[in-house]
Design a protein around this motif. Structure first.
Motif, PDB file in Angstrom:
ATOM      1  N   ALA A 112      -6.262  11.078 -94.462  1.00  8.45           N
ATOM      2  CA  ALA A 112      -5.626  12.399 -94.348  1.00  8.45           C
ATOM      3  C   ALA A 112      -5.538  12.842 -92.890  1.00  8.45           C
ATOM      4  CB  ALA A 112      -6.406  13.419 -95.169  1.00  8.45           C
ATOM      5  N   GLU A 113      -6.580  12.567 -92.106  1.00 15.08           N
ATOM      6  CA  GLU A 113      -6.554  12.952 -90.698  1.00 15.08           C
ATOM      7  C   GLU A 113      -5.498  12.173 -89.924  1.00 15.08           C
ATOM      8  OE1 GLU A 113     -10.510  12.422 -89.267  1.00 15.08           O
ATOM      9  OE2 GLU A 113     -11.334  14.035 -90.516  1.00 15.08           O
ATOM     10  N   ALA A 114      -5.371  10.881 -90.227  1.00 12.77           N
ATOM     11  CA  ALA A 114      -4.349  10.077 -89.557  1.00 12.77           C
ATOM     12  C   ALA A 114      -2.955  10.589 -89.908  1.00 12.77           C
ATOM     13  CB  ALA A 114      -4.495   8.606 -89.952  1.00 12.77           C
ATOM     14  N   PHE A 115      -2.743  10.918 -91.149  1.00 12.86           N
ATOM     15  CA  PHE A 115      -1.440  11.445 -91.568  1.00 12.86           C
ATOM     16  C   PHE A 115      -1.155  12.778 -90.888  1.00 12.86           C
ATOM     17  CE2 PHE A 115       1.658  13.531 -94.220  1.00 12.86           C
ATOM     18  CZ  PHE A 115       2.506  12.507 -94.605  1.00 12.86           C
ATOM     19  N   ALA A 116      -2.175  13.640 -90.828  1.00 11.97           N
ATOM     20  CA  ALA A 116      -1.975  14.958 -90.214  1.00 11.97           C
ATOM     21  C   ALA A 116      -1.652  14.828 -88.731  1.00 11.97           C
ATOM     22  CB  ALA A 116      -3.215  15.814 -90.417  1.00 11.97           C
ATOM     23  N   PHE A 117      -2.356  13.935 -88.028  1.00 10.44           N
ATOM     24  CA  PHE A 117      -2.184  13.822 -86.582  1.00 10.44           C
ATOM     25  C   PHE A 117      -0.878  13.133 -86.212  1.00 10.44           C
ATOM     26  CE2 PHE A 117      -3.965  12.095 -82.372  1.00 10.44           C
ATOM     27  CZ  PHE A 117      -3.640  13.261 -81.697  1.00 10.44           C
ATOM     28  N   ASN A 118      -0.421  12.217 -87.040  1.00 15.68           N
ATOM     29  CA  ASN A 118       0.783  11.456 -86.716  1.00 15.68           C
ATOM     30  C   ASN A 118       2.055  12.013 -87.347  1.00 15.68           C
ATOM     31  OD1 ASN A 118      -0.087   8.735 -85.235  1.00 15.68           O
ATOM     32  ND2 ASN A 118      -1.660   9.230 -86.735  1.00 15.68           N
ATOM     33  N   VAL A 119       1.939  12.588 -88.525  1.00 21.26           N
ATOM     34  CA  VAL A 119       3.123  13.102 -89.228  1.00 21.26           C
ATOM     35  C   VAL A 119       3.127  14.632 -89.256  1.00 21.26           C
ATOM     36  CG1 VAL A 119       4.487  13.006 -91.353  1.00 21.26           C
ATOM     37  CG2 VAL A 119       3.121  11.020 -90.665  1.00 21.26           C
ATOM     38  N   GLY A 120       1.973  15.220 -89.557  1.00 23.44           N
ATOM     39  CA  GLY A 120       1.916  16.681 -89.634  1.00 23.44           C
ATOM     40  C   GLY A 120       2.259  17.348 -88.316  1.00 23.44           C
ATOM     41  N   THR A 121       1.798  16.788 -87.204  1.00 21.70           N
ATOM     42  CA  THR A 121       2.113  17.369 -85.900  1.00 21.70           C
ATOM     43  C   THR A 121       3.613  17.284 -85.616  1.00 21.70           C
ATOM     44  OG1 THR A 121       1.609  15.245 -84.847  1.00 21.70           O
ATOM     45  CG2 THR A 121      -0.143  16.875 -84.900  1.00 21.70           C
ATOM     46  N   ALA A 122       4.202  16.143 -85.935  1.00 18.67           N
ATOM     47  CA  ALA A 122       5.649  15.993 -85.716  1.00 18.67           C
ATOM     48  C   ALA A 122       6.428  17.005 -86.548  1.00 18.67           C
ATOM     49  CB  ALA A 122       6.081  14.568 -86.069  1.00 18.67           C
ATOM     50  N   HIS A 123       6.025  17.163 -87.802  1.00 15.60           N
ATOM     51  CA  HIS A 123       6.744  18.098 -88.679  1.00 15.60           C
ATOM     52  C   HIS A 123       6.598  19.535 -88.184  1.00 15.60           C
ATOM     53  CE1 HIS A 123       8.625  19.698 -92.210  1.00 15.60           C
ATOM     54  NE2 HIS A 123       7.528  20.321 -92.600  1.00 15.60           N
ATOM     55  N   ALA A 124       5.401  19.887 -87.713  1.00 14.11           N
ATOM     56  CA  ALA A 124       5.192  21.250 -87.204  1.00 14.11           C
ATOM     57  C   ALA A 124       6.120  21.548 -86.037  1.00 14.11           C
ATOM     58  CB  ALA A 124       3.733  21.426 -86.784  1.00 14.11           C
ATOM     59  N   LEU A 125       6.266  20.583 -85.127  1.00 17.18           N
ATOM     60  CA  LEU A 125       7.136  20.816 -83.976  1.00 17.18           C
ATOM     61  C   LEU A 125       8.608  20.797 -84.369  1.00 17.18           C
ATOM     62  CD1 LEU A 125       7.511  21.371 -81.038  1.00 17.18           C
ATOM     63  CD2 LEU A 125       7.134  18.950 -80.539  1.00 17.18           C
ATOM     64  N   VAL A 126       8.974  19.927 -85.288  1.00 15.64           N
ATOM     65  CA  VAL A 126      10.369  19.897 -85.755  1.00 15.64           C
ATOM     66  C   VAL A 126      10.744  21.237 -86.376  1.00 15.64           C
ATOM     67  CG1 VAL A 126      11.916  18.897 -87.480  1.00 15.64           C
ATOM     68  CG2 VAL A 126      10.529  17.403 -86.026  1.00 15.64           C
ATOM     69  N   ARG A 127       9.887  21.761 -87.239  1.00 16.82           N
ATOM     70  CA  ARG A 127      10.186  23.038 -87.903  1.00 16.82           C
ATOM     71  C   ARG A 127      10.350  24.161 -86.893  1.00 16.82           C
ATOM     72  NH1 ARG A 127       6.412  25.388 -91.519  1.00 16.82           N
ATOM     73  NH2 ARG A 127       8.161  26.515 -92.436  1.00 16.82           N
ATOM     74  N   ALA A 128       9.517  24.155 -85.847  1.00 13.54           N
ATOM     75  CA  ALA A 128       9.609  25.206 -84.831  1.00 13.54           C
ATOM     76  C   ALA A 128      10.796  25.000 -83.905  1.00 13.54           C
ATOM     77  CB  ALA A 128       8.313  25.241 -84.026  1.00 13.54           C
ATOM     78  N   ALA A 129      11.111  23.729 -83.616  1.00 21.57           N
ATOM     79  CA  ALA A 129      12.119  23.441 -82.595  1.00 21.57           C
ATOM     80  C   ALA A 129      13.550  23.566 -83.093  1.00 21.57           C
ATOM     81  CB  ALA A 129      11.898  22.031 -82.050  1.00 21.57           C
ATOM     82  N   VAL A 130      13.804  23.156 -84.318  1.00 22.90           N
ATOM     83  CA  VAL A 130      15.202  23.097 -84.777  1.00 22.90           C
ATOM     84  C   VAL A 130      15.903  24.449 -84.692  1.00 22.90           C
ATOM     85  CG1 VAL A 130      16.657  22.732 -86.816  1.00 22.90           C
ATOM     86  CG2 VAL A 130      14.987  20.989 -86.123  1.00 22.90           C
ATOM     87  N   PRO A 131      15.308  25.547 -85.150  1.00 27.83           N
ATOM     88  CA  PRO A 131      16.010  26.829 -84.986  1.00 27.83           C
ATOM     89  C   PRO A 131      16.288  27.171 -83.525  1.00 27.83           C
ATOM     90  CG  PRO A 131      14.242  27.043 -86.595  1.00 27.83           C
ATOM     91  CD  PRO A 131      14.063  25.712 -85.930  1.00 27.83           C
ATOM     92  N   LYS A 132      15.368  26.827 -82.628  1.00 31.71           N
ATOM     93  CA  LYS A 132      15.583  27.099 -81.203  1.00 31.71           C
ATOM     94  C   LYS A 132      16.714  26.229 -80.652  1.00 31.71           C
ATOM     95  CE  LYS A 132      11.855  29.698 -81.106  1.00 31.71           C
ATOM     96  NZ  LYS A 132      11.955  31.181 -81.066  1.00 31.71           N
ATOM     97  N   MET A 133      16.767  24.974 -81.059  1.00 30.77           N
ATOM     98  CA  MET A 133      17.853  24.096 -80.633  1.00 30.77           C
ATOM     99  C   MET A 133      19.204  24.644 -81.071  1.00 30.77           C
ATOM    100  SD  MET A 133      16.321  20.344 -81.578  1.00 30.77           S
ATOM    101  CE  MET A 133      15.402  19.363 -80.386  1.00 30.77           C
ATOM    102  N   LEU A 134      19.284  25.021 -82.328  1.00 33.61           N
ATOM    103  CA  LEU A 134      20.558  25.508 -82.858  1.00 33.61           C
ATOM    104  C   LEU A 134      20.979  26.809 -82.178  1.00 33.61           C
ATOM    105  CD1 LEU A 134      20.053  24.779 -86.661  1.00 33.61           C
ATOM    106  CD2 LEU A 134      21.407  23.467 -85.021  1.00 33.61           C
ATOM    107  N   ALA A 135      20.014  27.681 -81.899  1.00 32.00           N
ATOM    108  CA  ALA A 135      20.330  28.979 -81.312  1.00 32.00           C
ATOM    109  C   ALA A 135      20.694  28.885 -79.842  1.00 32.00           C
ATOM    110  CB  ALA A 135      19.144  29.930 -81.493  1.00 32.00           C
ATOM    111  N   THR A 136      20.091  27.938 -79.108  1.00 27.12           N
ATOM    112  CA  THR A 136      20.283  27.908 -77.653  1.00 27.12           C
ATOM    113  C   THR A 136      21.199  26.792 -77.172  1.00 27.12           C
ATOM    114  OG1 THR A 136      18.329  26.498 -77.299  1.00 27.12           O
ATOM    115  CG2 THR A 136      18.000  28.886 -77.304  1.00 27.12           C
TER     116      THR A 136
END
Length: 263
Positions: A112-136
């Motif tokens: 679970a820790e490996a999944f969180a560090f390798n996939v969960g972190t990527a997903h967290a940044l994708v979710r935050a970044a995509v609206p900013k990319m589209l808006a700017t």
């Protein structure tokens, strides 16, 4: 001019795990191609050194010291990019990893820790970044750093390899969800001479063995991965999404075997 398709002039990128190794090489490469970068890692001194190298190219690096295992910290990088530079065009999810461990010594928590560090972190940044990319910027490119071990089975890599394989498939799935305005691709590095391979670099017999087991007869340099990341971030790859570039010297089997005994 075809070389213009590899420029990132006045674009803004977030690169995680950018204090050294692959992340540092990618941040420098993006700056050389004309981008400003938000660089994040835990060690400020490493980041400051990379920022100086970026400044030498004439571009700017905004340093964020953070524990990138924390989804809240990593998602805040998208805000940092917009606040500092006014836009966000590119995200490189480079942070990740997990220590080798025999399968029966790998607990469900380890997985679970490996999944969180390798996939969960990527997903967290994708979710935050995509609206900013589209808006700017209106469009964007996301590059996820997976691993050749995500497709080549080897002993002691169950947690790491499974997490990286999941990140590769996450890349393909996210590409479908975010098309056509956001492209999502990945890089699967092979054995690259970063600090993670210090034990190999200092062990001539081991290094020679790994080189001989690699079709191109050498280990990778961080610049090899930086060049691939630049291609995926730049207009040159504008007709590419949902793909994984295997930058591994041609490996069809692991070039390093951990000598675990049979059961």
């Amino acid at each position: 001019m075809i070389l213009d398709q590899f420029r990132l002039d006045d674009r803004v990128a977030v690169v995680t795990g950018a204090g050294r190794g692959l992340g540092a090489a990618i941040a420098r490469g993006f700056a050389e191609a004309g981008a400003d970068v938000v660089i994040a890692a835990r060690t400020e001194s490493d980041l400051r050194q990379v920022a100086e190298q970026v400044a030498a190219t004439g571009r700017t690096a905004h340093v964020v010291v953070a524990d990138l295992a924390d989804p809240a910290a990593i998602s805040g990088l998208a805000d940092a990019a917009v606040q500092r530079f006014g836009r966000l065009d590119i995200v490189v999810n480079n942070v990740g990893g997990a220590l080798p461990r025999p399968l029966l010594d790998t607990s469900p928590d380890d997985l679970a820790e490996a999944f969180a560090f390798n996939v969960g972190t990527a997903h967290a940044l994708v979710r935050a970044a995509v609206p900013k990319m589209l808006a700017t910027a209106g469009t964007g490119s996301i590059v996820n750093i997976t691993s050749t071990m995500g497709r080549l089975p080897g002993r002691a890599f169950a947690a790491y390899a499974t997490a990286k394989a999941a990140l590769a498939h996450y890349t393909r799935s996210a590409a479908m969800d975010l098309s056509p305005r956001i492209r999502v691709n990945g890089i699967a590095p092979g054995s690259i001479l970063t600090s993670a391979l210090d034990i190999v670099a200092g062990n001539e017999p081991m290094r020679t063995q790994m080189e001989q087991a690699t079709p191109l007869q050498r280990l990778g340099d961080p610049a090899d991965i930086a060049a691939a990341a630049l291609f995926l971030a730049a207009p040159a790859s504008s007709f590419l999404t949902g793909k994984i570039l295997e930058v591994d010297g041609g490996l069809i089997a692991p070039n390093l075997t951990i000598p675990l005994p049979d059961l």
